[in-house]
Design a protein around this motif. Sequence first.
Motif, short mmCIF file in Angstrom:
data_model
loop_
_atom_site.label_atom_id
_atom_site.label_comp_id
_atom_site.label_asym_id
_atom_site.label_seq_id
_atom_site.Cartn_x
_atom_site.Cartn_y
_atom_site.Cartn_z
N LEU A 160 45.86 23.15 38.29
CA LEU A 160 45.28 23.27 36.77
C LEU A 160 46.37 23.81 35.91
O LEU A 160 46.11 23.86 34.57
N ALA A 161 47.41 24.33 36.45
CA ALA A 161 48.72 24.79 35.61
C ALA A 161 49.20 23.82 35.02
O ALA A 161 50.28 24.06 34.23
N ARG A 193 57.17 27.58 34.49
CA ARG A 193 56.62 27.99 33.35
C ARG A 193 55.99 26.66 32.49
O ARG A 193 56.71 25.58 32.26
N ASN A 194 54.81 27.03 31.81
CA ASN A 194 54.17 25.91 31.09
C ASN A 194 53.50 26.68 29.76
O ASN A 194 52.69 27.53 30.16
N GLN A 195 53.96 26.62 28.74
CA GLN A 195 53.49 27.07 27.52
C GLN A 195 53.24 28.64 27.42
O GLN A 195 52.33 29.15 27.19
N ARG A 226 42.63 26.10 28.78
CA ARG A 226 42.07 25.38 27.28
C ARG A 226 42.81 26.58 26.54
O ARG A 226 43.44 26.11 25.50
N THR A 227 42.79 28.01 26.50
CA THR A 227 43.25 28.68 25.62
C THR A 227 44.78 28.68 25.50
O THR A 227 45.31 28.91 24.33
N ARG A 253 36.09 28.94 36.93
CA ARG A 253 35.70 29.22 35.50
C ARG A 253 37.06 29.67 34.96
O ARG A 253 37.25 29.64 33.62
N ARG A 254 37.48 30.71 35.42
CA ARG A 254 38.66 31.61 34.83
C ARG A 254 39.74 30.70 34.50
O ARG A 254 40.46 30.68 33.55
N LEU A 255 40.03 29.82 35.43
CA LEU A 255 41.39 29.01 35.35
C LEU A 255 41.09 27.97 34.32
O LEU A 255 42.06 27.63 33.33
N LEU A 256 40.00 27.29 34.13
CA LEU A 256 39.73 26.31 33.15
C LEU A 256 39.46 27.00 31.65
O LEU A 256 40.19 26.22 30.67
#
Length: 585
Positions: A389-390, A519-521, A490-491, A483-486
């Motif tokens: 998810l990252a 690293r991503n964003q 998005r954020t 839920r936290r990862l999703l």
Amino acid sequence: MHTSHEARRIPQALTAPEWWRTAVIYQIYPRSFADASGDGVGDLRGITGRLDALDELGVDALWLSPFMVSPQKDAGYDVADYCDVDPLFGTLADFDELLAAAHARGIRIIVDLVPNHSSDQHPWFQEALTAAPGSPERARYIFREGRGPEGDQPPTNWESIFGGPAWTRVTEADGSPGQWYLHLFDTSQPDFNWDSEEVQEEFRRILRFWLDRGVDGFRVDVAHGMVKDPTFPDWTPDPQAASMGGDATPAPYWEQVGVHDIYRDWNRLLAQYDGDRALCGEAWVSTIEKTALWVRPDEMHQTFNFHYLETPWDASALRRTIDDSLTAFSSVGAPSTWVLSNHDVVRHATRLGLTAESPQGAGIGSDSPGLPDPSQALQRARAATALMLALPGSAYLYQGEELGLPEVLEIPDDARQDPTWFRTSGERYGRDGCRVPIPWEAHAPAHGFSATGRSWIPQPQGWGEYARDGQRHDADSTLSMYRRLLALRRTHRLGEGSVEWLDVKDLLGAEAAEVLALRNQGVVVLANLGADPVALPSAATVLAASTHLPSAQHGVEQSSVGGAAALLPSDAVVWLVSPESPEFS
């Protein structure tokens, strides 16, 4: 643009261009998701009644496995009527209600399309059986004369994906032994002949039917099949290869170049509709580079990245697959997709802990070799999800993985339903273990799946410990992690980002060959696939982690790790941010 079914037009909130590039799409296997009727089989009204839970989870779209009219010989992947709902699942009115309710929540709907084959109960195949060889009715399917002096040998040596021969001989109208028809899957699933213009036009009609109702796209079953080598050569696949394809040398019924003309035609059709409708292909092909051919700009929009799903839990192998995927898909202007589980593979909360080979489609049971320790396998699965998810692009989730559901190993023989089990005389378990109805409430009948307590495949003992109601308010649960990862994905707009690999020694101050760092964003992701814990950078702030971090306030967003005592355990992933720290600059 099409204007039919105006009342079902997609709300403005759902018209963002190319939403599929970054979407998290949740697969629903309807018969195992939620049963509103009480007959023990999930249905469309059951899905509608549980949409709030999916909205709370934070997914962007739902992919519905087949719910069309079917004899259910292969759980709906044997379609008898492509433009109606099987009574087992409800009605077209139920579908329209589900679609409207999902759209009202900003959730898109993708439906499964099965174009390689139909059910043998499809009116066209019934017509073919009573028609003469060489007739237009038979030209819709693949009929061939048999080999041998009496024509009593199959036209080729091809084997069904489910085991046994891929050809079945028919009895002609006069009672004599006749031609053979091809079925790459069960005998009840005859393959269409995609050289037929009549077949091509029929599927254009089917696409328009669902697009006019307002669906947001299609997942295309067996998208690497449909077109066969016209010479029909014999072929013996590698017994260790995935049953759905992926051999180094493709089978004469997989990866044929003619499939691309079909998808170019469909791409043009979808472009006539508002709302940026999408095609996603199930394509088990030999290389990532070849997979990218399915998503060239004028073809499909996505295809499942099965090479990622099949990558072992190994740091160098995962990095190589991630790099290869991003390179291959970006070369054709498409997003990479990421997936770990679906209705055809052993759930990754079990699979990633296996120590023996488990070919796709074969399944496992309680006597299979190399079964994992369940807690260790779940820890690894949570870490794999946190890494997935990252990554930039689009991700697919399979119902129940957000609960940490393992593969069900103990299913009574008389309860099994996968054709693989029957066509191999029990030699291969098949896919029933990943299709058991999911638990919603720990202490309700059928754990909330069905108010009557009925369940088309029996739920195992202990299934209630995974129930959603017990996980919702537990900060350490697998559901809370998802839920936290999703929400963070998005954020921080991770789907729109890019991967920058970081030097592990510079970041951690020590060599760690089995640690991935990217690293991503602005979010730094560390994945520890080694046997030993590693110390985290002291300046880092934890956004999320796949497991408890010693000395970290696990479960609290933006919590500081603080101090060199903070460790990333084995088989764990953490998302960090620290804009002030030189390690992250």
